[in-house]
Enzyme design. Structure first.
Site, PDB file in Angstrom:
ATOM      1  N   GLN A  26      -2.784   1.713  -4.304  1.00  6.79           N
ATOM      2  CA  GLN A  26      -3.714   2.340  -3.368  1.00  6.79           C
ATOM      3  C   GLN A  26      -4.900   1.410  -3.172  1.00  6.79           C
ATOM      4  O   GLN A  26      -5.621   1.111  -4.111  1.00  6.79           O
ATOM      5  CB  GLN A  26      -4.206   3.682  -3.928  1.00  6.79           C
ATOM      6  CG  GLN A  26      -5.297   4.355  -3.113  1.00  6.79           C
ATOM      7  CD  GLN A  26      -4.793   4.802  -1.760  1.00  6.79           C
ATOM      8  OE1 GLN A  26      -3.902   5.620  -1.673  1.00  6.79           O
ATOM      9  NE2 GLN A  26      -5.367   4.260  -0.706  1.00  6.79           N
ATOM     10  N   TYR A  27      -5.096   0.932  -1.953  1.00  5.12           N
ATOM     11  CA  TYR A  27      -6.220   0.051  -1.692  1.00  5.12           C
ATOM     12  C   TYR A  27      -7.516   0.856  -1.743  1.00  5.12           C
ATOM     13  O   TYR A  27      -7.508   2.077  -1.805  1.00  5.12           O
ATOM     14  CB  TYR A  27      -6.075  -0.623  -0.323  1.00  5.12           C
ATOM     15  CG  TYR A  27      -4.990  -1.676  -0.270  1.00  5.12           C
ATOM     16  CD1 TYR A  27      -4.077  -1.819  -1.301  1.00  5.12           C
ATOM     17  CD2 TYR A  27      -4.879  -2.525   0.822  1.00  5.12           C
ATOM     18  CE1 TYR A  27      -3.078  -2.783  -1.257  1.00  5.12           C
ATOM     19  CE2 TYR A  27      -3.879  -3.497   0.879  1.00  5.12           C
ATOM     20  CZ  TYR A  27      -2.983  -3.608  -0.158  1.00  5.12           C
ATOM     21  OH  TYR A  27      -2.003  -4.557  -0.103  1.00  5.12           O
ATOM     22  N   ASP A  28      -8.613   0.147  -1.725  1.00  3.98           N
ATOM     23  CA  ASP A  28      -9.939   0.748  -1.860  1.00  3.98           C
ATOM     24  C   ASP A  28     -10.069   2.031  -1.035  1.00  3.98           C
ATOM     25  O   ASP A  28      -9.964   2.020   0.190  1.00  3.98           O
ATOM     26  CB  ASP A  28     -10.998  -0.254  -1.401  1.00  3.98           C
ATOM     27  CG  ASP A  28     -12.403   0.149  -1.801  1.00  3.98           C
ATOM     28  OD1 ASP A  28     -12.611   1.345  -2.093  1.00  3.98           O
ATOM     29  OD2 ASP A  28     -13.289  -0.711  -1.809  1.00  3.98           O
ATOM     30  N   LEU A  29     -10.321   3.141  -1.719  1.00  3.84           N
ATOM     31  CA  LEU A  29     -10.416   4.429  -1.042  1.00  3.84           C
ATOM     32  C   LEU A  29     -11.634   4.515  -0.127  1.00  3.84           C
ATOM     33  O   LEU A  29     -11.714   5.402   0.718  1.00  3.84           O
ATOM     34  CB  LEU A  29     -10.468   5.560  -2.077  1.00  3.84           C
ATOM     35  CG  LEU A  29      -9.177   5.799  -2.871  1.00  3.84           C
ATOM     36  CD1 LEU A  29      -9.411   6.831  -3.972  1.00  3.84           C
ATOM     37  CD2 LEU A  29      -8.066   6.260  -1.942  1.00  3.84           C
ATOM     38  N   MET A  53       0.821  -1.212   0.000  1.00  4.49           N
ATOM     39  CA  MET A  53       0.000   0.000   0.000  1.00  4.49           C
ATOM     40  C   MET A  53       0.852   1.257   0.000  1.00  4.49           C
ATOM     41  O   MET A  53       1.881   1.334   0.644  1.00  4.49           O
ATOM     42  CB  MET A  53      -0.886  -0.019   1.263  1.00  4.49           C
ATOM     43  CG  MET A  53      -1.634   1.239   1.542  1.00  4.49           C
ATOM     44  SD  MET A  53      -3.021   1.439   0.437  1.00  4.49           S
ATOM     45  CE  MET A  53      -3.783   2.878   1.176  1.00  4.49           C
TER      46      MET A  53
END
Length: 387
Positions: free
Chosen positions: A185-188, A152
């Site tokens: 970038q993981y789920d915002l 991440m």
């Protein structure tokens, strides 16, 4: 733009054992890591208090310290973060799934070098939940070797599934040099609690701190049917979940839903069929002073009750973080705990501010009179006399 492709593979039979419990978080409240403390504001307050507390309450009633008509009931404030309660729920769910899967595992025991234990099942569940990808055509979850090695970072690298060729591509919006570490970038939309549960880390950005509150229309409400119909007509239901994010305004539907749940008495006329197509528009604005005051009091009391369930204050948690040298798991726990409390304090501050403005708000009756031209420039009501 740099692009890296990975081929994917269909899930195996054993993988299907985990498909339901690892991919159903959006459907199963127990897997929602923002599992809310029910704030069933206007329904009957069921007592979940221990027998000793209930006995003490009966003594207070018998001694007339509290009235038998008092809306208050004994209860126990839940302790710990929402993440703690969700984690405990997930553990119970995985245990139950393991019991269901035992028969299948035993039937294929030749596939495993040693017997599968509960700890093994938990490990497999954790690996799948944290390493699997979703949204591939025809597959709920897929495991992609090498692709899951990305870590991440706040600056996003785009991930794209090719539904045509069963390919996964990782696209970087900036050039990537040979040997440079690739991050994603993981789920915002995930909160820090969800990141901690799924991946074992949190972010420092304030928008990752969130808290979920639950509101519901109690079945004992004399206007239950009308309120439910209005809620469903506006995309909500008997129970509504609202995610509150630190530094962000309240969800747009939260105040109208609160006013709907609290609607009664002299304001109940808005529930008549005549207003069915326009009532939500009326609920988007203050209905009456008693209605607005009630929702402020209920939400503020709920926030204070939730805050009292933590063993530390915001200031104490901030000092812990400033001191540093925390165990990594404790650092995550303190970060989530602090974030939840800040959101609860923010909600309380919002409704505290509304309470202070109650006398200056314009309510339904005033708006209606003004629309009819029956209110003067100074706010006085104009009475027309017939000639």
């Amino acid at each position: 733009m740099s692009t890296v492709f990975f081929s994917t593979f269909p899930s195996s039979s054993f993988h299907s054992l985990f498909k339901t419990i690892a991919s159903s978080s959006s459907r199963n409240p127990i897997l929602n890591s923002r599992t809310p403390i029910p704030l069933n504001c206007f329904g009957p307050q069921e007592s979940g208090a221990p027998p000793a507390v209930q006995t003490f309450w009966r003594w207070l009633s018998n001694e007339r310290v509290v009235s038998a008509k008092s809306p208050g009931k004994p209860g126990v404030v839940p302790e710990g973060t929402q993440l703690l309660r969700t984690t405990l729920g997930v553990k119970e769910l995985v245990k139950s799934e393991f019991e269901k899967a035992k028969e299948v595992i035993l039937a294929h025991k030749q596939l495993f070098p040693s017997p599968i234990t509960m700890d093994d099942f938990f490990w497999a569940f954790g690996m799948l939940r944290s390493r699997a990808f979703t949204r591939l055509s025809g597959q709920s979850l897929v495991l992609i070797p090498l692709a899951d090695l990305k870590i991440m970072h706040g600056r996003s690298k785009e991930q794209v599934f090719s539904q045509r060729d069963l390919l996964f591509s990782l696209r970087s919006p900036v050039p990537v040099k040979a040997g440079e570490q690739v991050m994603i970038q993981y789920d915002l939309k995930k909160s820090n609690a969800e990141l901690a549960l799924d991946y074992g880390f949190i972010e420092s950005r304030s928008e990752r701190n969130a808290y979920t509150i639950t509101l519901e229309i109690p079945e004992t409400d004399p206007f239950f049917g009308d309120k439910l119909d209005i809620a469903e007509s506006n995309g909500l239901a008997e129970t509504a979940y609202f995610d509150i994010t630190l530094g962000q305004p309240l969800p747009s539907a939260m105040l109208p839903y609160l006013r709907l749940v609290a609607l009664g008495g002299a304001d109940a006329f808005l529930l008549e069929a005549l207003f069915r197509n326009s009532v939500w528009g009326h609920l988007e604005l203050p209905v009456s002073r008693p209605n607005e005051e009630l929702i402020c009091q209920v939400i503020r009391n709920a926030c204070k009750s939730a805050l009292s369930g933590y063993h530390t204050t915001i200031e104490e948690d901030e000092r812990l973080r400033e001191q540093g040298n925390l165990d990594p798991r404790l650092e995550i726990a303190v970060g989530i705990r602090l974030g939840e409390k800040k959101v609860l304090q923010q909600i309380d501050d919002i409704f505290k501010g509304r309470e202070s403005e109650l006398d200056g708000l314009e309510y339904y009756q005033e708006r209606r009179l003004r629309q009819l031209g029956l209110v003067g420039e100074e706010g006085e009501i104009i009475f027309w006399e017939s000639k």
